[in-house]
Design an enzyme around this catalytic site. Structure first.
Site, PDB file in Angstrom:
ATOM      1  N   ASP A 129       0.834  -1.208   0.000  1.00  0.00           N
ATOM      2  CA  ASP A 129       0.000   0.000   0.000  1.00  0.00           C
ATOM      3  C   ASP A 129       0.865   1.254   0.000  1.00  0.00           C
ATOM      4  O   ASP A 129       2.094   1.171   0.096  1.00  0.00           O
ATOM      5  CB  ASP A 129      -0.937  -0.029   1.219  1.00  0.00           C
ATOM      6  CG  ASP A 129      -2.299   0.570   0.933  1.00  0.00           C
ATOM      7  OD1 ASP A 129      -2.407   1.403   0.012  1.00  0.00           O
ATOM      8  OD2 ASP A 129      -3.265   0.212   1.634  1.00  0.00           O
ATOM      9  N   GLU A 162       0.212  -0.215  -5.255  1.00  0.00           N
ATOM     10  CA  GLU A 162      -0.804   0.837  -5.313  1.00  0.00           C
ATOM     11  C   GLU A 162      -0.160   2.170  -5.698  1.00  0.00           C
ATOM     12  O   GLU A 162      -0.711   3.248  -5.463  1.00  0.00           O
ATOM     13  CB  GLU A 162      -1.542   0.930  -3.968  1.00  0.00           C
ATOM     14  CG  GLU A 162      -2.061  -0.417  -3.510  1.00  0.00           C
ATOM     15  CD  GLU A 162      -3.431  -0.358  -2.864  1.00  0.00           C
ATOM     16  OE1 GLU A 162      -3.886   0.752  -2.539  1.00  0.00           O
ATOM     17  OE2 GLU A 162      -4.050  -1.433  -2.702  1.00  0.00           O
ATOM     18  N   TRP A 163       0.970   2.080  -6.312  1.00  0.00           N
ATOM     19  CA  TRP A 163       1.775   3.227  -6.716  1.00  0.00           C
ATOM     20  C   TRP A 163       0.980   4.242  -7.537  1.00  0.00           C
ATOM     21  O   TRP A 163       0.915   5.427  -7.169  1.00  0.00           O
ATOM     22  CB  TRP A 163       2.996   2.684  -7.457  1.00  0.00           C
ATOM     23  CG  TRP A 163       4.023   3.638  -7.942  1.00  0.00           C
ATOM     24  CD1 TRP A 163       4.019   5.004  -7.837  1.00  0.00           C
ATOM     25  CD2 TRP A 163       5.233   3.280  -8.621  1.00  0.00           C
ATOM     26  NE1 TRP A 163       5.146   5.518  -8.418  1.00  0.00           N
ATOM     27  CE2 TRP A 163       5.908   4.488  -8.903  1.00  0.00           C
ATOM     28  CE3 TRP A 163       5.794   2.077  -9.022  1.00  0.00           C
ATOM     29  CZ2 TRP A 163       7.133   4.507  -9.586  1.00  0.00           C
ATOM     30  CZ3 TRP A 163       7.009   2.100  -9.685  1.00  0.00           C
ATOM     31  CH2 TRP A 163       7.671   3.309  -9.958  1.00  0.00           C
ATOM     32  N   PRO A 164       0.332   3.851  -8.649  1.00  0.00           N
ATOM     33  CA  PRO A 164      -0.401   4.862  -9.433  1.00  0.00           C
ATOM     34  C   PRO A 164      -1.539   5.522  -8.655  1.00  0.00           C
ATOM     35  O   PRO A 164      -1.786   6.717  -8.811  1.00  0.00           O
ATOM     36  CB  PRO A 164      -0.942   4.080 -10.631  1.00  0.00           C
ATOM     37  CG  PRO A 164      -0.097   2.852 -10.709  1.00  0.00           C
ATOM     38  CD  PRO A 164       0.267   2.530  -9.305  1.00  0.00           C
ATOM     39  N   LEU A 165      -2.224   4.750  -7.823  1.00  0.00           N
ATOM     40  CA  LEU A 165      -3.339   5.282  -7.038  1.00  0.00           C
ATOM     41  C   LEU A 165      -2.915   6.490  -6.215  1.00  0.00           C
ATOM     42  O   LEU A 165      -3.636   7.497  -6.137  1.00  0.00           O
ATOM     43  CB  LEU A 165      -3.877   4.182  -6.122  1.00  0.00           C
ATOM     44  CG  LEU A 165      -4.849   4.600  -5.012  1.00  0.00           C
ATOM     45  CD1 LEU A 165      -6.125   5.172  -5.610  1.00  0.00           C
ATOM     46  CD2 LEU A 165      -5.156   3.404  -4.113  1.00  0.00           C
ATOM     47  N   TYR A 166      -1.746   6.418  -5.616  1.00  0.00           N
ATOM     48  CA  TYR A 166      -1.281   7.499  -4.744  1.00  0.00           C
ATOM     49  C   TYR A 166      -0.564   8.612  -5.509  1.00  0.00           C
ATOM     50  O   TYR A 166      -0.334   9.685  -4.961  1.00  0.00           O
ATOM     51  CB  TYR A 166      -0.380   6.928  -3.646  1.00  0.00           C
ATOM     52  CG  TYR A 166      -1.172   6.152  -2.619  1.00  0.00           C
ATOM     53  CD1 TYR A 166      -1.748   6.792  -1.525  1.00  0.00           C
ATOM     54  CD2 TYR A 166      -1.396   4.789  -2.766  1.00  0.00           C
ATOM     55  CE1 TYR A 166      -2.496   6.096  -0.591  1.00  0.00           C
ATOM     56  CE2 TYR A 166      -2.152   4.079  -1.845  1.00  0.00           C
ATOM     57  CZ  TYR A 166      -2.698   4.742  -0.761  1.00  0.00           C
ATOM     58  OH  TYR A 166      -3.464   4.042   0.157  1.00  0.00           O
ATOM     59  N   ASP A 190     -10.624   2.588  -3.605  1.00  0.00           N
ATOM     60  CA  ASP A 190     -11.063   1.282  -3.112  1.00  0.00           C
ATOM     61  C   ASP A 190     -12.491   0.986  -3.554  1.00  0.00           C
ATOM     62  O   ASP A 190     -13.358   1.865  -3.553  1.00  0.00           O
ATOM     63  CB  ASP A 190     -11.033   1.255  -1.586  1.00  0.00           C
ATOM     64  CG  ASP A 190      -9.629   1.205  -1.017  1.00  0.00           C
ATOM     65  OD1 ASP A 190      -8.658   1.232  -1.801  1.00  0.00           O
ATOM     66  OD2 ASP A 190      -9.501   1.145   0.218  1.00  0.00           O
TER      67      ASP A 190
END
Length: 406
Positions: A129, A162-166, A190
């Site tokens: 995460d 979850e790199w791109p999400l953040y 999510d």
């Protein structure tokens, strides 16, 4: 393919009041048992994945992560051994930052020791995460460093990022780098147990498909998050839509539900071998939206063996079932039906629709929020030997006009 605890069980750590559903070794052992006895393993689901809230609130004297001693008294290595004895694989969770999203110890500054620990525990997958990172530089460096650390252990560990999400709230991610270091990656928020959440994910995917579809393929996948089929928030039609669309999107199929108490209809949908075969197709091309009109969406996915999978989704949330007139000639990639092709409906029910050609007209009746999923197979005496190689050219052409009204 597998099972992940988060959406259904979240951070329930109160094993005194709720021993049946709290985040403990018992939960994962019971889920593994059911995956074997309930036909899930046979259908292809193999990972039993721990999410947040498993660790102790502090590292041990050697600086290693450790499981909560009350909820995981046997430790993660013994849990992995139990999971492996069932012919399944174990996934675990950590965070690139100072703390996990739920406030447990993060991996910042400890990537090497954490990767080594996971390998020593015989873990097979790491969900990493991106909470509590001081800046974007450390975010990118953290994901890269953990990837290298995992590789250096010598153990094959699937790396879920979850790199791109953040990164998206600040800048467009570098998907070349993301694919280089990660096996699959989250792009968007999510998933919740709701139709609004599922459609938000689908809408994000279509609006960013020109960027994300080309980078997906064997070894690296866009991850739209968990399947919430078998829970409380989706109707039967909406569950079929999520399953169909996750198959079209070549998504990792990670369920988050209670396999110990799941209804028969949801079980049959999640274990539908024909849908799973589309999802797991060896060509490894992600599908994309080709048209959007009159509250219908049409998506297609190139498959191996000169085949296509198509999904037609009824986005209308009022009224009754609506007719979708399907004419072979109007859909961009169905030149393969010239002269003939075979059409098979997969969802909502299986139906062999027989030999068709470019002049054929079919009609699907689709419930509100429902989806029809079907495949089109080139008949072998047709002359389209380069069908599999033409998908990228078609996709780029369609992307320029996929919102046009037909």
């Amino acid at each position: 393919m597998g099972w992940l605890h988060w959406e259904r069980f979240m951070c329930n750590t109160d094993c005194d009041k709720d021993p049946h559903n709290c985040i403990s070794e018992q939960l994962y052992m019971e889920m593994a048992d059911v995956m074997v006895t309930g036909g899930w393993k046979e259908a292809g689901y193999e990972y039993v994945c721990i999410d947040d809230c498993w660790p102790s609130t502090s590292r041990d004297a050697q600086g290693r992560l450790q499981a909560d001693p009350k909820r995981f008294p046997s430790g993660i290595k013994k849990l992995a051994s139990y999971i492996h004895s069932k012919g399944l694989k174990l996934g675990i969770y950590a965070d690139v930052g100072t703390k996990t999203c739920a406030g447990y110890p993060g991996s910042l500054g400890s990537y090497d020791i954490d990767a080594k620990t996971f390998a020593e525990w015989d873990v097979d997958l790491l969900k990493f995460d991106g909470c509590n990172v001081p800046n974007l530089t450390l975010l990118a460096e953290g994901y890269i460093n953990m990837s290298r650390a995992l590789n250096q252990t010598g153990r094959a560990i699937v790396y879920s990022c979850e790199w791109p999400l953040y990164e998206w709230p600040f800048q467009q991610p570098n998907y070349t780098a993301v694919r280089q270091y990660c096996n699959h990656w989250r792009n968007f928020a999510d998933v919740y147990d709701s139709w609004t959440s599922v459609t938000a994910i689908i809408d994000w995917t279509s609006s960013h498909q020109k960027l994300t579809v080309p980078v997906a393929g064997p070894g690296g996948w866009n991850d739209p998050d968990m399947l919430v089929i078998g829970n409380f928030g989706l109707s039967a039609d909406q569950q079929e839509t999520q399953m169909a669309m996750w198959a079209i999107m070549a998504a990792p199929l990670l369920m988050s539900n209670d396999l110990r108490d799941i209804d028969q209809r949801s079980t049959e949908l999640l274990q539908n071998r024909r849908v799973i075969a589309i999802n797991q197709d060896p060509l490894g091309k992600q599908g994309y939206q080709t048209s959007k009109f009159d509250n219908f969406e049409v998506w297609e996915r190139p498959l191996s063996g000169s085949r296509l999978a198509l999904a037609v989704m009824n986005r209308q949330e009022i009224g009754g079932p609506r007719h979708f007139p399907f004419t072979m000639a109007i859909l961009p990639s169905l030149e393969m039906c010239n002269p003939e092709c075979n059409v098979t409906q997969i969802l909502p029910t299986y139906s062999e629709m027989g030999v068709q050609n470019v002049k054929s007209q079919l009609e699907f009746l689709i419930n509100p929020t429902g989806t029809v999923l079907f495949t089109v197979t080139l008949i072998k005496n047709s002359t389209h030997p380069t069908q599999d190689r033409q998908w990228a050219m078609r996709f780029n052409k369609q992307e320029k006009s996929h919102r046009a009204v037909l």
